[in-house]
Structure formats: structure tokens, C-alpha cells
Design an enzyme around this catalytic site. Sequence first.
Site, PDB file in Angstrom:
ATOM      1  CG  PHE A   1      -1.874  -1.057   1.375  1.00 23.53           C
ATOM      2  CD1 PHE A   1      -3.197  -0.877   0.988  1.00 23.53           C
ATOM      3  CD2 PHE A   1      -1.497  -2.290   1.895  1.00 23.53           C
ATOM      4  CE1 PHE A   1      -4.121  -1.902   1.112  1.00 23.53           C
ATOM      5  CE2 PHE A   1      -2.415  -3.320   2.024  1.00 23.53           C
ATOM      6  CZ  PHE A   1      -3.733  -3.124   1.631  1.00 23.53           C
ATOM      7  CG  ASP A   2       0.760   5.965  -1.411  1.00 25.59           C
ATOM      8  OD1 ASP A   2       1.932   6.233  -1.118  1.00 25.59           O
ATOM      9  OD2 ASP A   2      -0.130   6.820  -1.532  1.00 25.59           O
ATOM     10  CG  LEU A   3       0.847   6.476   5.028  1.00 28.99           C
ATOM     11  CD1 LEU A   3       0.283   5.312   5.834  1.00 28.99           C
ATOM     12  CD2 LEU A   3       1.989   7.148   5.781  1.00 28.99           C
ATOM     13  CG  ASP A   4       0.792  10.750   2.904  1.00 28.48           C
ATOM     14  OD1 ASP A   4       0.478  10.369   4.041  1.00 28.48           O
ATOM     15  OD2 ASP A   4       1.807  11.427   2.664  1.00 28.48           O
TER      16      ASP A   4
ATOM     17  CG  ASP B   1      -3.328   8.562  -3.275  1.00 29.01           C
ATOM     18  OD1 ASP B   1      -3.545   9.760  -3.051  1.00 29.01           O
ATOM     19  OD2 ASP B   1      -2.214   8.038  -3.110  1.00 29.01           O
TER      20      ASP B   1
END
EC number: 3.6.1.1
Length: 217
Positions: free
Chosen positions: A10-13, A166
Site C-alpha cells: 500500500f501507499d500511505l497518504d 491513490d
Amino acid sequence: MTGKITTLLFDLDGTLINTNELIIKTFQVTLQEFLPDRVFTREDILPFIGPSLMETFREINPAHADEMRAFYREYNLKHHDDLILEYDGVYEAIRALYEEDYKLGIVSTKMYDTIMRGLKVTGLDKFFQVVIGLDQVSNAKPDPEGIEMALSLLNATKEEAIMIGDNYHDIEAGKNAETLTAGVAWAIKGPEHLAQFQPDFMLEKMSDLLAIVRDEE
């Protein structure tokens, strides 16, 4: 668990935690400090979300990029805990994946310590076996280095992995690493923006991942 997808990165932000307002506010304050004669609207700032800070600041003001990054990080950390928000259903979906023994990792363009701070504030830190920050790689996304490092540490292969994010950097990084990819419809730039990069899946909510990984079994 013996399904095809065993590993989720996963990306975070903007993917796991809503730091959009924190990021936008930090950019606004930083840009006002260093470029007081220029006006940056919210729409002007949106393209800065995703790339590394140095990539953005070198493009805007190369002579002061290092100073801008330092100022940004100081302000961001000071206001971090007050301005980040949780996305509905993310905690529950990640917990379910963890309880079903999927391998979970994070690959972000943020520094490791800042990633961990966000994870701890939202209670997500206990679910991730591997966290890769910008200070652990030589090349930021969309370079596949971070994903490949995470897969190696998780003892996983690209064929059994999916990268979720995202921003186009996340999708392109996944494609460059030859994993499956998923965009999130709650991205601040909208699902239409992400769709042009042709992720394998588009998540309307994080729990959609549960159906995807189970269908792959």
C-alpha cells in the site's frame, strides 16, 4: 491461505490515511514562505501530491529546494497529528486481511519515521510486516525499487502481489515491478484521473480488496 494474491503493498497518504488537508496546508505555508509573490491555488497544489518533495521543489524553485523541503517537513510534523483523518472502513479491511494471514507492506515516498507516526496515530502500525520509506531506497516511485525491496523482505514474488495507491506513481511503480495494481476511488484527484493509468482494479472502498483476493484463490 493459498490463493494467488498473498501480498498486498500500500501507499500511505491518500490511500490508507487521509493526509490531504495536512499536505495541502503544508504546501500552502511553504510556498508562501519562499515564493510570497506567487499565488498557488488548491488546484495548483494538487499535482504536488504524490511525487517526492524534492521532485516538486526542484521544479518550482531549484535554488531553494533543500530549504523548502526542510521547512515543509518541520511544519508537517508539527501539525501532523491534528490534521490527519481516517478513511471509513480502512482499519476494518486491513485488520481482516491481517487476520487472514495476508502479507502486508507499505511503500511510500514519505520518510520512514513519518510513515510510522501516521500508522501509530491511526492504529494501523500493528498490521504491517514491512514499511519502506523514501530514506530506505535510492529511487522513489514510480521506480520499482521500493516494491521489489518490500517483496524481498516479505519473501514474496511479484506474481502473487498487488500494489494499491491513490496516485499514478503507485500504479506505474506496480506496473514497473510487474505486480497487479489497484487504484482507490477516494483519491483526491478522482478515479477518472487514476483510470487513465489502467490499474487492474479500482476500489470503491477498501473492503473491495477482500473480494478481490478471495476471488483470486
